[in-house]
Design a protein around this motif. Structure first.
Motif, PDB file in Angstrom:
ATOM      1  N   LEU A 120       0.823  -1.207   0.000  1.00 31.24           N
ATOM      2  CA  LEU A 120       0.000   0.000   0.000  1.00 31.24           C
ATOM      3  C   LEU A 120       0.862   1.263   0.000  1.00 31.24           C
ATOM      4  CD1 LEU A 120      -2.829  -1.094   2.456  1.00 31.24           C
ATOM      5  CD2 LEU A 120      -2.996  -0.828  -0.019  1.00 31.24           C
ATOM      6  N   GLU A 121       1.962   1.255   0.741  1.00 22.93           N
ATOM      7  CA  GLU A 121       2.860   2.409   0.756  1.00 22.93           C
ATOM      8  C   GLU A 121       3.509   2.622  -0.607  1.00 22.93           C
ATOM      9  OE1 GLU A 121       5.542   1.723   4.029  1.00 22.93           O
ATOM     10  OE2 GLU A 121       3.977   2.094   5.516  1.00 22.93           O
ATOM     11  N   ALA A 122       3.882   1.537  -1.281  1.00 22.00           N
ATOM     12  CA  ALA A 122       4.479   1.657  -2.613  1.00 22.00           C
ATOM     13  C   ALA A 122       3.471   2.237  -3.607  1.00 22.00           C
ATOM     14  CB  ALA A 122       4.979   0.286  -3.094  1.00 22.00           C
ATOM     15  N   LEU A 123       2.244   1.790  -3.537  1.00 20.16           N
ATOM     16  CA  LEU A 123       1.205   2.317  -4.435  1.00 20.16           C
ATOM     17  C   LEU A 123       0.878   3.773  -4.108  1.00 20.16           C
ATOM     18  CD1 LEU A 123      -1.112  -0.797  -4.617  1.00 20.16           C
ATOM     19  CD2 LEU A 123       0.280   0.153  -6.467  1.00 20.16           C
ATOM     20  N   LYS A 124       0.878   4.110  -2.828  1.00 16.01           N
ATOM     21  CA  LYS A 124       0.620   5.497  -2.429  1.00 16.01           C
ATOM     22  C   LYS A 124       1.704   6.419  -2.970  1.00 16.01           C
ATOM     23  CE  LYS A 124      -0.521   8.359   1.544  1.00 16.01           C
ATOM     24  NZ  LYS A 124      -0.705   8.384   2.985  1.00 16.01           N
TER      25      LYS A 124
ATOM     26  N   LEU B  50       3.183   6.110  -5.650  1.00 16.34           N
ATOM     27  CA  LEU B  50       2.926   6.272  -7.083  1.00 16.34           C
ATOM     28  C   LEU B  50       1.689   7.125  -7.364  1.00 16.34           C
ATOM     29  CD1 LEU B  50       3.679   2.626  -8.256  1.00 16.34           C
ATOM     30  CD2 LEU B  50       5.100   4.661  -8.604  1.00 16.34           C
ATOM     31  N   GLY B  51       1.010   7.562  -6.294  1.00 13.58           N
ATOM     32  CA  GLY B  51      -0.134   8.447  -6.455  1.00 13.58           C
ATOM     33  C   GLY B  51      -1.495   7.799  -6.281  1.00 13.58           C
ATOM     34  N   TYR B  52      -1.533   6.504  -6.018  1.00 17.00           N
ATOM     35  CA  TYR B  52      -2.811   5.839  -5.796  1.00 17.00           C
ATOM     36  C   TYR B  52      -3.371   6.280  -4.453  1.00 17.00           C
ATOM     37  CZ  TYR B  52      -1.645   2.819  -9.716  1.00 17.00           C
ATOM     38  OH  TYR B  52      -1.338   2.351 -10.953  1.00 17.00           O
ATOM     39  N   GLN B  53      -4.702   6.336  -4.336  1.00 16.48           N
ATOM     40  CA  GLN B  53      -5.335   6.801  -3.104  1.00 16.48           C
ATOM     41  C   GLN B  53      -6.504   5.911  -2.715  1.00 16.48           C
ATOM     42  OE1 GLN B  53      -6.543  10.851  -3.589  1.00 16.48           O
ATOM     43  NE2 GLN B  53      -4.547  11.515  -4.317  1.00 16.48           N
ATOM     44  N   GLY B  54      -6.902   6.002  -1.441  1.00 14.63           N
ATOM     45  CA  GLY B  54      -8.094   5.308  -0.950  1.00 14.63           C
ATOM     46  C   GLY B  54      -8.049   3.804  -1.114  1.00 14.63           C
ATOM     47  N   MET B  55      -6.936   3.200  -0.792  1.00  9.87           N
ATOM     48  CA  MET B  55      -6.759   1.770  -1.056  1.00  9.87           C
ATOM     49  C   MET B  55      -7.027   0.899   0.168  1.00  9.87           C
ATOM     50  SD  MET B  55      -3.192   2.140  -3.098  1.00  9.87           S
ATOM     51  CE  MET B  55      -2.548   3.169  -1.801  1.00  9.87           C
ATOM     52  N   SER B  56      -7.444  -0.316  -0.091  1.00  3.68           N
ATOM     53  CA  SER B  56      -7.485  -1.372   0.899  1.00  3.68           C
ATOM     54  C   SER B  56      -7.068  -2.633   0.167  1.00  3.68           C
ATOM     55  CB  SER B  56      -8.887  -1.529   1.494  1.00  3.68           C
ATOM     56  OG  SER B  56      -9.789  -1.925   0.504  1.00  3.68           O
ATOM     57  N   MET B  57      -6.767  -3.663   0.910  1.00  3.44           N
ATOM     58  CA  MET B  57      -6.281  -4.879   0.270  1.00  3.44           C
ATOM     59  C   MET B  57      -7.148  -6.055   0.696  1.00  3.44           C
ATOM     60  SD  MET B  57      -2.428  -6.368   0.205  1.00  3.44           S
ATOM     61  CE  MET B  57      -1.830  -4.965  -0.702  1.00  3.44           C
ATOM     62  N   ASP B  58      -7.398  -6.934  -0.231  1.00  5.11           N
ATOM     63  CA  ASP B  58      -8.191  -8.128   0.027  1.00  5.11           C
ATOM     64  C   ASP B  58      -7.303  -9.340  -0.213  1.00  5.11           C
ATOM     65  OD1 ASP B  58     -10.307  -9.868   0.421  1.00  5.11           O
ATOM     66  OD2 ASP B  58     -11.082  -9.624  -1.593  1.00  5.11           O
TER      67      ASP B  58
END
Length: 168
Positions: free
Chosen positions: A135-139, A141-149
């Motif tokens: 999630l930190e790596a994606l953040k 890169l500019g991704y927002q509002g993430m959760s993981m399944d």
């Protein structure tokens, strides 16, 4: 969004405080749905299952469109986790703020959804760290509002052994 309710009143009701902190109105429907899901944190519900559970627990019924819109808003702000199972059925569950990945098992025979936190307790910290790193790596890169399944799909022990009644 400014609130006319004094801050001391918001802390009296943790559900109201959560709704306010996420920019949502503190309606009776929002309190009902979020309260129900927080009271049942290890269970995921389809829209229809949640509607039936709420109907059986209270005398006030939510129509399906209101419930759908409400769970959509709660999911968008990160209060609910929405998973789509192997049959493309959406399931909703309370999303604890401290959790970045909720491991679960989906039976492809009986379609039961079971949390794996207990079964994976020795690996839970590793899974949590891996989820946080991703999630930190994606953040970054500019991704927002993430959760993981984290879903494992297969046939549960009850269905595999043909144990009657347990899989339903």
């Amino acid at each position: 969004m400014a609130s006319s309710i004094p801050p001391s009143d918001l802390t009296a009701d943790p559900i109201d405080a959560l709704l306010s902190a996420h920019g949502l109105r503190r309606t009776s429907a929002a309190r009902l749905v979020l309260g129900w899901l927080l009271a049942h944190p290890d269970t995921s519900y389809t829209h229809a299952q949640l509607q039936m559970a709420l109907l059986s627990d209270t005398e006030s019924a939510l129509d399906r469109v209101t419930l759908y819109r409400l769970i959509d808003r709660l999911t968008q702000v990160g209060l609910l986790l929405c998973r789509v199972d192997a049959n493309r059925v959406r399931r909703y569950q309370a999303m604890p703020s401290s959790v970045h990945a909720i491991p679960h098992f989906e039976c492809q025979s009986c379609h039961r959804d079971s949390p794996l936190a207990g079964a994976l307790k020795t690996s839970a910290n590793d899974l949590e760290r891996a989820a946080q790193t991703a999630l930190e790596a994606l953040k970054a890169l500019g991704y927002q509002g993430m959760s993981m399944d984290f879903a494992v799909r297969g046939v549960c022990a009850d269905c595999a052994t043909g144990t009657p009644g347990l899989a339903s």
